[in-house]
Design a protein around this motif. Sequence first.
Motif, PDB file in Angstrom:
ATOM      1  N   ARG A  83       0.845  -1.203   0.000  1.00 21.45           N
ATOM      2  CA  ARG A  83       0.000   0.000   0.000  1.00 21.45           C
ATOM      3  C   ARG A  83       0.867   1.235   0.000  1.00 21.45           C
ATOM      4  NH1 ARG A  83      -3.833  -0.278   4.821  1.00 21.45           N
ATOM      5  NH2 ARG A  83      -4.440   1.715   3.985  1.00 21.45           N
ATOM      6  N   GLU A  84       0.276   2.347  -0.340  1.00 16.87           N
ATOM      7  CA  GLU A  84       0.983   3.630  -0.348  1.00 16.87           C
ATOM      8  C   GLU A  84       1.101   4.158   1.077  1.00 16.87           C
ATOM      9  OE1 GLU A  84       0.558   8.078  -2.342  1.00 16.87           O
ATOM     10  OE2 GLU A  84      -0.879   6.518  -2.866  1.00 16.87           O
ATOM     11  N   THR A  85       2.273   4.744   1.380  1.00 15.30           N
ATOM     12  CA  THR A  85       2.483   5.404   2.665  1.00 15.30           C
ATOM     13  C   THR A  85       2.790   6.872   2.412  1.00 15.30           C
ATOM     14  OG1 THR A  85       4.830   4.861   2.693  1.00 15.30           O
ATOM     15  CG2 THR A  85       3.350   3.305   3.786  1.00 15.30           C
ATOM     16  N   ASN A  86       2.783   7.667   3.476  1.00 19.25           N
ATOM     17  CA  ASN A  86       2.976   9.101   3.307  1.00 19.25           C
ATOM     18  C   ASN A  86       4.351   9.592   3.754  1.00 19.25           C
ATOM     19  OD1 ASN A  86       2.715   8.846   6.052  1.00 19.25           O
ATOM     20  ND2 ASN A  86       1.308  10.562   6.292  1.00 19.25           N
ATOM     21  N   SER A  87       5.285   8.678   4.047  1.00 24.26           N
ATOM     22  CA  SER A  87       6.603   9.097   4.533  1.00 24.26           C
ATOM     23  C   SER A  87       7.705   8.394   3.761  1.00 24.26           C
ATOM     24  CB  SER A  87       6.763   8.763   6.017  1.00 24.26           C
ATOM     25  OG  SER A  87       5.808   9.453   6.787  1.00 24.26           O
ATOM     26  N   GLN A  88       8.808   9.092   3.612  1.00 17.29           N
ATOM     27  CA  GLN A  88       9.980   8.546   2.944  1.00 17.29           C
ATOM     28  C   GLN A  88      10.540   7.365   3.730  1.00 17.29           C
ATOM     29  OE1 GLN A  88      12.969  11.483   2.216  1.00 17.29           O
ATOM     30  NE2 GLN A  88      14.404  10.045   1.317  1.00 17.29           N
ATOM     31  N   GLY A  89      10.973   6.332   3.009  1.00 18.69           N
ATOM     32  CA  GLY A  89      11.612   5.192   3.646  1.00 18.69           C
ATOM     33  C   GLY A  89      10.655   4.297   4.416  1.00 18.69           C
ATOM     34  N   THR A  90       9.371   4.313   4.042  1.00 18.47           N
ATOM     35  CA  THR A  90       8.382   3.487   4.729  1.00 18.47           C
ATOM     36  C   THR A  90       7.579   2.679   3.716  1.00 18.47           C
ATOM     37  OG1 THR A  90       6.627   5.164   4.707  1.00 18.47           O
ATOM     38  CG2 THR A  90       8.138   5.177   6.587  1.00 18.47           C
ATOM     39  N   ALA A  91       6.993   1.587   4.189  1.00 23.45           N
ATOM     40  CA  ALA A  91       6.126   0.759   3.354  1.00 23.45           C
ATOM     41  C   ALA A  91       5.145   0.032   4.267  1.00 23.45           C
ATOM     42  CB  ALA A  91       6.943  -0.240   2.546  1.00 23.45           C
ATOM     43  N   ALA A  92       4.020  -0.383   3.697  1.00 22.31           N
ATOM     44  CA  ALA A  92       3.010  -1.126   4.449  1.00 22.31           C
ATOM     45  C   ALA A  92       2.329  -2.113   3.507  1.00 22.31           C
ATOM     46  CB  ALA A  92       1.982  -0.175   5.054  1.00 22.31           C
ATOM     47  N   TRP A  93       1.932  -3.243   4.070  1.00 18.24           N
ATOM     48  CA  TRP A  93       1.240  -4.271   3.311  1.00 18.24           C
ATOM     49  C   TRP A  93      -0.011  -4.681   4.056  1.00 18.24           C
ATOM     50  CZ3 TRP A  93       6.389  -3.800   3.888  1.00 18.24           C
ATOM     51  CH2 TRP A  93       7.187  -3.772   2.734  1.00 18.24           C
ATOM     52  N   GLY A  94      -1.115  -4.862   3.310  1.00 16.86           N
ATOM     53  CA  GLY A  94      -2.377  -5.311   3.879  1.00 16.86           C
ATOM     54  C   GLY A  94      -3.335  -4.170   4.116  1.00 16.86           C
ATOM     55  N   ASP A  95      -4.626  -4.510   4.161  1.00 18.16           N
ATOM     56  CA  ASP A  95      -5.675  -3.520   4.377  1.00 18.16           C
ATOM     57  C   ASP A  95      -6.701  -4.122   5.331  1.00 18.16           C
ATOM     58  OD1 ASP A  95      -7.420  -1.411   4.278  1.00 18.16           O
ATOM     59  OD2 ASP A  95      -7.869  -1.587   2.146  1.00 18.16           O
ATOM     60  N   PRO A  96      -6.620  -3.826   6.634  1.00 16.17           N
ATOM     61  CA  PRO A  96      -5.715  -2.872   7.269  1.00 16.17           C
ATOM     62  C   PRO A  96      -4.281  -3.413   7.276  1.00 16.17           C
ATOM     63  CG  PRO A  96      -6.967  -4.030   8.948  1.00 16.17           C
ATOM     64  CD  PRO A  96      -7.505  -4.479   7.610  1.00 16.17           C
TER      65      PRO A  96
END
Length: 165
Positions: free
Chosen positions: A59-72
């Motif tokens: 998923r898209e994140t709003n900060s540099q150097g970050t990532a996220a997977w799954g919803d939620p």
Amino acid sequence: MPTHSRHFVRASSAGALLVVSLSACSPIVDVDAAPDAANPACAEVMIALPDQVAGNELRETNSQGTAAWGDPSQVVLRCGIEVPGPTTDACASVNDVDWIIQESTETDIWTARTYGRNPAVEVLFDPNQVASSTVLVDLGGAASRVEQTEQCLSLNDTVELPEEG
């Protein structure tokens, strides 16, 4: 007017507050950037991240150097955290990447941090939702983009134990 809902996930690791904002238009994960997120080595990590981790979509994140997977979000990654020093915390070597594993006493969130790499990578996840071994295997390739300069050793590797008999 679309209906918006907010879910909050709190992690006790390094004061990180992960706020997951879900909306019909743009599900963006709000993740605090790590102090050294602008390190050029983090860019190498970020471009090597997989599209899926433990079966969850990136998923898209709003900060540099970050990532996220799954919803939620089931898995959250931050590159550029403070490099961990020697520790007595559990250490696991998965596909030649050493990870320090910490279980939160307050939440079900586990924190895995790379050891012996600068910048360090941090991964937050709930082991009741995703298998820790799968998460670390899936993210090991990206984490290995940062050169390893030290190894995580167990107590048996560093202390001479008396021989039996």
